[in-house]
Design a protein around this motif. Structure first.
Motif, PDB file in Angstrom:
ATOM      1  N   GLU A 293      18.671 -20.921  23.119  1.00  0.00           N
ATOM      2  CA  GLU A 293      17.480 -19.986  22.653  1.00  0.00           C
ATOM      3  C   GLU A 293      16.746 -19.118  23.725  1.00  0.00           C
ATOM      4  O   GLU A 293      15.960 -18.516  23.661  1.00  0.00           O
ATOM      5  CB  GLU A 293      16.712 -20.921  22.013  1.00  0.00           C
ATOM      6  N   PHE A 294      17.350 -19.789  24.953  1.00  0.00           N
ATOM      7  CA  PHE A 294      16.478 -19.103  26.179  1.00  0.00           C
ATOM      8  C   PHE A 294      17.445 -18.378  27.207  1.00  0.00           C
ATOM      9  O   PHE A 294      16.953 -17.560  27.910  1.00  0.00           O
ATOM     10  CB  PHE A 294      16.018 -20.236  26.921  1.00  0.00           C
ATOM     11  N   PHE A 295      18.536 -18.889  27.301  1.00  0.00           N
ATOM     12  CA  PHE A 295      19.730 -18.388  28.361  1.00  0.00           C
ATOM     13  C   PHE A 295      20.779 -17.346  27.763  1.00  0.00           C
ATOM     14  O   PHE A 295      21.169 -17.857  26.486  1.00  0.00           O
ATOM     15  CB  PHE A 295      20.196 -19.515  29.161  1.00  0.00           C
ATOM     16  N   VAL A 296      21.426 -16.516  28.360  1.00  0.00           N
ATOM     17  CA  VAL A 296      22.245 -15.690  28.094  1.00  0.00           C
ATOM     18  C   VAL A 296      23.527 -16.510  27.760  1.00  0.00           C
ATOM     19  O   VAL A 296      23.804 -17.540  28.501  1.00  0.00           O
ATOM     20  CB  VAL A 296      22.546 -14.495  28.818  1.00  0.00           C
TER      21      VAL A 296
ATOM     22  N   LYS B 267       8.206 -16.846  27.451  1.00  0.00           N
ATOM     23  CA  LYS B 267       7.717 -17.829  26.621  1.00  0.00           C
ATOM     24  C   LYS B 267       7.586 -19.115  27.552  1.00  0.00           C
ATOM     25  O   LYS B 267       6.605 -19.735  27.258  1.00  0.00           O
ATOM     26  CB  LYS B 267       8.853 -17.974  25.657  1.00  0.00           C
ATOM     27  N   LEU B 268       8.434 -19.362  28.342  1.00  0.00           N
ATOM     28  CA  LEU B 268       8.538 -20.529  29.047  1.00  0.00           C
ATOM     29  C   LEU B 268       7.584 -20.494  30.101  1.00  0.00           C
ATOM     30  O   LEU B 268       6.774 -21.577  30.323  1.00  0.00           O
ATOM     31  CB  LEU B 268       9.874 -20.756  30.042  1.00  0.00           C
ATOM     32  N   ARG B 269       7.246 -19.560  30.622  1.00  0.00           N
ATOM     33  CA  ARG B 269       6.075 -18.926  31.806  1.00  0.00           C
ATOM     34  C   ARG B 269       4.867 -19.729  31.246  1.00  0.00           C
ATOM     35  O   ARG B 269       3.842 -19.875  31.822  1.00  0.00           O
ATOM     36  CB  ARG B 269       6.020 -17.805  32.439  1.00  0.00           C
ATOM     37  N   ALA B 270       4.509 -18.896  29.645  1.00  0.00           N
ATOM     38  CA  ALA B 270       3.291 -19.355  29.116  1.00  0.00           C
ATOM     39  C   ALA B 270       2.987 -21.078  28.903  1.00  0.00           C
ATOM     40  O   ALA B 270       1.800 -21.291  28.532  1.00  0.00           O
ATOM     41  CB  ALA B 270       3.314 -18.503  27.846  1.00  0.00           C
TER      42      ALA B 270
ATOM     43  N   PHE C 168      18.140 -14.930  31.668  1.00  0.00           N
ATOM     44  CA  PHE C 168      17.381 -15.449  30.341  1.00  0.00           C
ATOM     45  C   PHE C 168      17.545 -14.147  29.436  1.00  0.00           C
ATOM     46  O   PHE C 168      17.615 -13.249  29.694  1.00  0.00           O
ATOM     47  CB  PHE C 168      15.875 -15.234  30.666  1.00  0.00           C
ATOM     48  N   LEU C 169      17.279 -14.775  28.228  1.00  0.00           N
ATOM     49  CA  LEU C 169      17.294 -13.731  26.956  1.00  0.00           C
ATOM     50  C   LEU C 169      16.031 -12.884  26.775  1.00  0.00           C
ATOM     51  O   LEU C 169      14.932 -13.477  27.594  1.00  0.00           O
ATOM     52  CB  LEU C 169      17.418 -14.565  25.853  1.00  0.00           C
ATOM     53  N   PRO C 170      15.939 -11.735  26.626  1.00  0.00           N
ATOM     54  CA  PRO C 170      14.746 -10.963  26.264  1.00  0.00           C
ATOM     55  C   PRO C 170      13.576 -11.737  25.764  1.00  0.00           C
ATOM     56  O   PRO C 170      13.691 -12.416  24.846  1.00  0.00           O
ATOM     57  CB  PRO C 170      14.973  -9.897  25.586  1.00  0.00           C
TER      58      PRO C 170
END
Length: 235
Positions: free
Chosen positions: A185-188, A220-223, A213-215
């Motif tokens: 859900e996060f990585f290509v 999202k992780l940074r937040a 990372f996916l677009p």
């Protein structure tokens, strides 16, 4: 050893004075301890002890990829346009010390690369650490990167850490990606290995200038609000 650097070989006594001049006298014991391990390994394998190479900064390079074992001390800032790959052969303890700042695209410390940067490591890409059970370690006052990715055997000791962190639990690091998350859900797809992300694949993607990372996933992780333990100098 370092064809792109105007280094000179120095004795341990001179290096001790350099540590003191940089206000790092207490950290010299960490250097000596690792240097003694290097000497022991060289003796066990009937090989010459790597020489201590010193270069005065500021230093600017296109890339830094030394062949282990090596000992490099930069007295000043180090700026690398591309990547710093401090991977070593198994248990080939190597030492990387910078009395100043390090700037680069990506940084990898792997195997037995023992690294200490007195001021900061600032990366436009990622910081990667793996095989820390062979001694790989990174100590710095401040680490800034797009992502810090560590395997379960490797930690980072940074007083200030500004990055999305993907690492094993137990190091006291601020984890943005946790065991509850689904990597796909996060990585290509190119960064995945089975049910998780693969550190080597992410390194290869970022070293080639690609985003793992996916677009919207990095944002999202940074937040996420995360906490970390206070870090100390190596002693």
């Amino acid at each position: 050893m370092f064809p792109d650097l105007a280094t000179r070989v120095v004795p341990l006594d001179e290096l001790k004075a350099r540590f003191a001049a940089a206000n790092e006298a207490e950290t010299f014991g960490w250097f000596v301890q690792n240097f003694e391990h290097i000497q022991e390994r060289a003796e066990q394998h009937d090989k010459p002890v790597p020489e201590i190479h010193l270069v005065t900064g500021p230093v600017r390079l296109e890339k830094l990829v030394p062949e282990s074992p090596w000992i490099l001390v930069v007295d000043g800032d180090l700026e690398v346009a591309g990547d710093i790959d401090l991977s070593t052969s198994p248990y080939d303890i190597s030492l990387f010390v910078v009395f100043g700042e390090v700037r680069a695209r990506n940084l990898r410390f792997s195997g037995s690369a023992c690294c200490y940067v007195t001021k900061s490591v600032e990366l436009t890409g990622g910081c990667f650490g793996d095989h820390g059970d062979e001694s790989a370690e990174l100590h710095t006052a401040r680490l800034k990167a797009r992502v810090v990715m560590l395997d379960g055997h490797t930690g980072v000791n940074a007083t200030e850490l500004d990055a999305v962190v993907c690492a094993g639990e137990g190091w006291g690091l601020p984890l943005h990606f946790t065991s509850k998350d689904v990597a796909s859900e996060f990585f290509v797809p190119e960064a995945l290995d089975g049910d998780g992300y693969h550190e080597e694949s992410v390194w290869e993607l970022m070293a080639s200038g690609k985003d793992p990372f996916l677009p919207g996933a990095w944002e999202k992780l940074r937040a996420r609000r995360v906490e970390a333990e206070d870090r100390l100098k190596p002693l």
